[in-house]
Design a protein around this motif. Sequence first.
Motif, mmCIF file in Angstrom:
data_model
loop_
_atom_site.group_PDB
_atom_site.id
_atom_site.type_symbol
_atom_site.label_atom_id
_atom_site.label_comp_id
_atom_site.label_asym_id
_atom_site.label_seq_id
_atom_site.Cartn_x
_atom_site.Cartn_y
_atom_site.Cartn_z
ATOM 1 N N ALA A 63 0.910 -1.163 -0.046
ATOM 2 C CA ALA A 63 -0.008 0.016 -0.157
ATOM 3 C C ALA A 63 0.879 1.335 0.066
ATOM 4 O O ALA A 63 0.712 2.177 -0.550
ATOM 5 N N LEU A 64 2.013 1.315 0.737
ATOM 6 C CA LEU A 64 2.634 2.262 1.007
ATOM 7 C C LEU A 64 3.562 2.639 -0.473
ATOM 8 O O LEU A 64 3.501 3.910 -0.756
ATOM 9 N N CYS A 65 3.870 1.324 -0.872
ATOM 10 C CA CYS A 65 4.469 1.721 -2.431
ATOM 11 C C CYS A 65 3.705 2.402 -3.224
ATOM 12 O O CYS A 65 4.171 3.484 -3.933
ATOM 13 N N ILE A 66 2.478 2.112 -3.385
ATOM 14 C CA ILE A 66 1.578 2.602 -4.317
ATOM 15 C C ILE A 66 1.263 3.937 -3.807
ATOM 16 O O ILE A 66 1.282 4.876 -4.723
ATOM 17 N N LEU A 67 1.111 4.310 -2.520
ATOM 18 C CA LEU A 67 0.956 5.711 -2.202
ATOM 19 C C LEU A 67 2.240 6.395 -2.655
ATOM 20 O O LEU A 67 1.940 7.613 -3.191
ATOM 21 N N PHE A 68 3.387 6.066 -2.203
ATOM 22 C CA PHE A 68 4.566 6.819 -2.478
ATOM 23 C C PHE A 68 4.635 6.996 -4.123
ATOM 24 O O PHE A 68 5.156 7.988 -4.569
ATOM 25 N N HIS A 69 4.250 5.980 -4.811
ATOM 26 C CA HIS A 69 4.069 6.199 -6.158
ATOM 27 C C HIS A 69 3.401 7.421 -6.705
ATOM 28 O O HIS A 69 3.756 7.971 -7.646
ATOM 29 N N HIS A 70 2.470 7.581 -6.112
ATOM 30 C CA HIS A 70 1.724 8.698 -6.341
ATOM 31 C C HIS A 70 1.879 9.880 -5.637
ATOM 32 O O HIS A 70 1.283 10.817 -5.728
ATOM 33 N N MET A 71 3.035 9.907 -4.908
ATOM 34 C CA MET A 71 3.223 10.903 -3.886
ATOM 35 C C MET A 71 3.206 12.274 -4.654
ATOM 36 O O MET A 71 2.919 13.362 -3.957
ATOM 37 N N GLN A 72 4.042 12.334 -5.569
ATOM 38 C CA GLN A 72 4.274 13.609 -6.275
ATOM 39 C C GLN A 72 2.817 14.432 -6.646
ATOM 40 O O GLN A 72 2.847 15.488 -6.313
ATOM 41 N N ALA A 73 2.234 13.503 -7.373
ATOM 42 C CA ALA A 73 0.939 13.998 -7.964
ATOM 43 C C ALA A 73 0.331 14.324 -6.615
ATOM 44 O O ALA A 73 -0.410 15.411 -6.776
ATOM 45 N N GLY B 159 8.780 -0.769 11.492
ATOM 46 C CA GLY B 159 9.066 -2.232 11.343
ATOM 47 C C GLY B 159 9.596 -2.739 9.946
ATOM 48 O O GLY B 159 9.726 -3.815 9.692
ATOM 49 N N SER B 160 9.600 -1.624 9.164
ATOM 50 C CA SER B 160 10.172 -2.015 7.848
ATOM 51 C C SER B 160 11.785 -2.191 7.899
ATOM 52 O O SER B 160 12.416 -1.307 8.607
ATOM 53 N N ASP B 161 11.922 -2.857 7.107
ATOM 54 C CA ASP B 161 13.543 -3.142 7.112
ATOM 55 C C ASP B 161 14.072 -2.144 6.147
ATOM 56 O O ASP B 161 13.451 -1.384 5.247
ATOM 57 N N LEU B 162 15.528 -1.993 5.945
ATOM 58 C CA LEU B 162 16.105 -1.155 5.142
ATOM 59 C C LEU B 162 15.872 -1.146 3.860
ATOM 60 O O LEU B 162 15.609 -0.279 2.948
ATOM 61 N N GLU B 163 15.449 -2.662 3.371
ATOM 62 C CA GLU B 163 15.410 -2.845 2.094
ATOM 63 C C GLU B 163 14.178 -2.045 1.400
ATOM 64 O O GLU B 163 13.813 -1.470 0.528
ATOM 65 N N SER B 164 12.978 -2.294 2.250
ATOM 66 C CA SER B 164 11.721 -1.713 2.215
ATOM 67 C C SER B 164 11.965 -0.249 1.930
ATOM 68 O O SER B 164 11.235 0.419 1.254
ATOM 69 N N LEU B 165 12.695 0.279 2.887
ATOM 70 C CA LEU B 165 12.796 1.562 3.019
ATOM 71 C C LEU B 165 13.640 2.215 1.635
ATOM 72 O O LEU B 165 13.314 3.195 1.098
ATOM 73 N N VAL B 166 14.318 1.351 1.306
ATOM 74 C CA VAL B 166 15.095 1.825 0.037
ATOM 75 C C VAL B 166 14.385 1.968 -1.204
ATOM 76 O O VAL B 166 14.123 2.582 -2.011
ATOM 77 N N ARG B 167 13.350 0.847 -1.144
ATOM 78 C CA ARG B 167 12.579 0.799 -2.179
ATOM 79 C C ARG B 167 11.572 1.800 -2.274
ATOM 80 O O ARG B 167 11.331 2.417 -3.237
ATOM 81 N N LEU B 168 11.126 2.201 -0.929
ATOM 82 C CA LEU B 168 10.353 3.394 -0.920
ATOM 83 C C LEU B 168 10.934 4.614 -1.505
ATOM 84 O O LEU B 168 10.083 5.251 -2.288
ATOM 85 N N VAL B 169 12.017 4.696 -1.100
ATOM 86 C CA VAL B 169 12.731 5.955 -1.546
ATOM 87 C C VAL B 169 12.663 6.142 -3.065
ATOM 88 O O VAL B 169 12.833 7.063 -3.647
ATOM 89 N N ASN B 170 12.969 4.912 -3.467
ATOM 90 C CA ASN B 170 13.374 4.842 -4.692
ATOM 91 C C ASN B 170 11.862 5.225 -5.633
ATOM 92 O O ASN B 170 12.064 5.743 -6.612
ATOM 93 N N ILE B 171 11.061 4.544 -4.962
ATOM 94 C CA ILE B 171 9.926 4.947 -5.598
ATOM 95 C C ILE B 171 9.425 6.398 -5.561
ATOM 96 O O ILE B 171 9.135 7.131 -6.422
ATOM 97 N N LEU B 172 9.741 6.952 -4.704
ATOM 98 C CA LEU B 172 9.714 8.469 -4.222
ATOM 99 C C LEU B 172 10.298 9.142 -5.522
ATOM 100 O O LEU B 172 9.824 10.154 -5.865
ATOM 101 N N GLU C 214 10.657 7.431 -11.528
ATOM 102 C CA GLU C 214 11.168 6.186 -12.369
ATOM 103 C C GLU C 214 12.202 6.666 -13.245
ATOM 104 O O GLU C 214 13.238 6.256 -13.153
ATOM 105 N N LYS C 215 12.106 7.880 -13.792
ATOM 106 C CA LYS C 215 13.156 8.448 -14.442
ATOM 107 C C LYS C 215 14.318 8.830 -13.609
ATOM 108 O O LYS C 215 14.280 9.057 -12.322
ATOM 109 N N PRO C 216 15.381 8.810 -14.398
ATOM 110 C CA PRO C 216 16.683 9.192 -13.564
ATOM 111 C C PRO C 216 16.376 10.477 -12.845
ATOM 112 O O PRO C 216 16.023 11.557 -13.383
ATOM 113 N N PRO C 217 16.413 10.442 -11.711
ATOM 114 C CA PRO C 217 16.195 11.677 -10.991
ATOM 115 C C PRO C 217 17.033 12.879 -10.991
ATOM 116 O O PRO C 217 18.358 12.712 -11.136
#
Lengths: 887, 133
Positions: free
Chosen positions: A722-732, A756-769, A772-775
């Motif tokens: 859910a968070l991933c999806i949320l973050f995906h839309h974060m900008q908008a 409770g998220s681990d680092l991996e999840s966090l990183v993923r989240l950040v990436n999503i944030l 897609e394109k090179p930031p």
Amino acid sequence: MENAIHVMSSSGMPALGLGAGIPGSHDNELIEAPEEEEEFDVLNDETFGNCEGDWDEEEHKRFAELEGESFFDLQPPDHTKDSGYGNAERSYRSQEEFLEQSISRLMEEEEDDKAKFFGKGQPIPFSGRQQQHGQVHLDQLFGPSSPPALLDTEHLDLLQVSPKSRNIWGTPSHDSQFRKPADALRKLFDTAKAGQRGAPSPAPQVYHPPMPTQSPVGLPQAHTLEEIERQMMSRSRTPQVITAEELERQMRGEDSPRGEYSRTPQVVNHHPQIGPPPQLPPGLLPASALTGEMPRSPFPPGMPPMPLPHHMAMHPPMTPPPGKPPTGMSPINQHPMANGRSSPINIKGLPPGQNLSSPMGRSSSTPTPPLVRGMPPHFQSPHPARLVSPYSIGNSPMAVNLASRMMTPPPNMPPHGHIPHGPIPHMPPMPNSPMGTPPHTRIPPPSNMQDMSPHSRSQQQHHHVVDRRQEIYSQHGNGEASDKHRAYRTNYQRPPPWQKNQPQRRQHQHPQQGEEVEDEYAGLMTQREKDWIIKIQLLQLNTDNPYLDDYYYTYYTLRKKQEESGHTDSMARFLIPNFAKIESRAYTPAQFEGSLGRLTTASVHNPRHIIDVSGGSSPSEDSSKKNVSKELRKFRQLLMDIEKGYILLLDVDDIEKKVFAVPEDSRLSLFLERHEKICMLYQYFTSDESIEQYMQILSVRKGRKLLARVLPLFTKNQAHVALCILFHHMQALVRKDAAEGGLVSLTRPVCRAMEGSDLESLVRLVNILEGEKPPQTGSYLQTLLKNQFSAAVLCGLLNQAEQVFKDTSPVDMDNQLQTEWSQFVEEFAEGLEKMALKDLPVATFLLPLTEAHLSRHLNAQLVGKVEEKVHRLTTPLQTTASSNAAS
Amino acid sequence: MSGYLPGTASLVEEIDKKLLVVLRDGRTLIGYLRSIDQFANLVLHRTIERIHVGKKYGDIPRGIFIVRGENVVLLGEVDTENEKNLPLEEVSIDVILDMQREMQIAKEQEEERKRKALQERGMHFTEQPEDFM
């Protein structure tokens, strides 16, 4: 009905009189009559009555005479016609005819006694209806619409009178025939009494009237006054409960399980001496039976204690009363309660409407005075009797009391000499009327005492009548009341004290009489009936889901319980007893196999399916929909979906509450249900179609709220997605939210979800944030940092990361991840640096570890630069202010 | 709340009390509640119908009433002690009935006037009075 009667009497068959039109009288004929009209010869002997024994022409002539007299001119009856009575009986086909005859005779005789009787106060059936008296009686006797009580009343009135004159001349054999109804009454009375006493009355039976059972009236046996009194006296135990059905059976002359009651011989003996014979008209008997057996007697508190004092007082004057056979008095002596009741009954048995004893009826407190007023005992008794016996299921003691009461007055009134007999006959009618007749002398059942006005209660207590009441009460387990009453019984001396006390007890300003009348009527509704009503109402309160049906009350009681039990434990869960049946809710109607078609068995739980009314779409609806703007429709649909999501959420809430109330074994199903619902919610937010709508959902406040409430319910994985999806839309989202700022509601849940998220999840989240394109490194942060929600989310990320870093040793952490993360942190700091402090939103959510995290990853210089800002972002307002002041 | 039925009320407690009952047709009855049933049908004893017009009222003794439950709007216990100290003036039955009739006539006239006025302005409607009061 009366018109009908008139018609019949003029039908040309005067001999048969009223019986002509009565169905019962034609019973035999009908049975024999051929079915088809053509088949019977209208001119045959049967029709014309040439058959032997069909009727006795002579007798009928006589009857016609009598009838004419009784109905239209109340002349003294021709008693010489008595001899014909026996024949008349033979000639009558049914009991009704017999009764009719006796009634007509009674009427005639009643007129004789009228002079003696109290002229002013006559029972209602008598007064003003003399001319139609017989007709009225017959109507009520034989008409289907007559309530039994009324019928018996009439009966009583008549029969009460008639035996008096009858027995003077008649022999037992004659009398027996005449008194068949009375006998039946007595029989019933005996039966009732026998049941209580458990032993037959000592008095030998005079006659055993072969009461025909055809009579719908069910004339029970009558009882002599003394007999009744004696029985009542001897009975010291608590009266038995007699149900309405039993009474009815007794009324019909059936053998009650209580056994046959011996009849008293006194019937004949006392007649010459005592006025109205104890023979109780049919209606009377049930009343007496009732009185004997009523555990509860809704005697109004106004019931004068007279009975008892009378009783006491009467012992000495037993002999004095002229013409009163000691035996007659003995019953009174034996039965204190009866005594207590008799006079009051006499006095106030009459309903206010009756003139007979308007003063009497009202003054329950003065049994003697009214009597002294010169009311003829005869009349007194009938009226009180009729009025007194309140018929209701728990009324038998009452009736008994009434009977006894009626008996007692005589001793008290030597001058009158024949009081006792009066009341008794009238007692029976009362019981028969289901609460129809005002129970003048009702004593409210003990349980009613609670709802009685204090005034009436006090009155009650002072009344001796309670003696009986005490029995009744003890039956009900109301020991407290009975104790009081017992005390009163002993203390109670004579009527005068009772009279005197009466005014004292009155708390209201009401006239004495008015109060008493009201008290007499109190208790019309027995405790049993009240319980029945309450039971029904409780049934209506049953609910499977109290939180749904009765939310406020449920929480109110919960809170109360909590307060009582102490403030320690958490909110006590409401235990709903009917939750146990949670499993059996699904009811499938019986289905038959191998049958052609579908057989339905309709029942209360499975009513017939007649019409299918569902919210289905009709053609018109579709067409109208098209007219509506598509967007609007879509939006509406969106709202509906959100609502559905809410409903799921509420269901989950309910389940959570239910879980505690349900026994262990059923909890699993609840858990499954809950899980299922949560999954559905998850689907709603994460399915492909929803993702497209995501923005829209979250643009609706309710959608956001829903997500906020649902996030905590998700499992780890679900939350992450859910968070991933949320973050995906974060900008908008942030862009959209710039004006409104409604996303803040999500702050806390999101941060919590991240815990409770681990680092991996966090990183993923950040990436999503980052996107897609090179930031353009850091640029995205600008927008994010401006919005409170996103800024908080970022800080939350950092917070969690710090937590992770703290908890795990560097060895365990993935190097690449660490690198990525550090990179993020740097970007974050740089982005933060670029922003002015004033642009940064103020934190609402404390994220204590963010700062530390920054220190970990960043060099001191950078940290120093952003420290303040970070602080602002991560510390709620109050601390920020202090920090501002500090710096 | 009663002990019988927690969280709700029941007429059982009102039995043998003097109650004032307002019916759907606007009548006000005062009587002693003698019996009830599960539909809240009432048996009122020594009932009087009290007609109020302005500050005056008149009582008509009615005797025993059996009221079907659905026709009861509300009911409440009468304070027997303060019953005497009403700020209203009691008048005889005839007087109050006259007053009531006059009031009714006045109301009808008013209604008629309104209706005509509306009709002139083009509004036609028929109103079905249901429960009134």
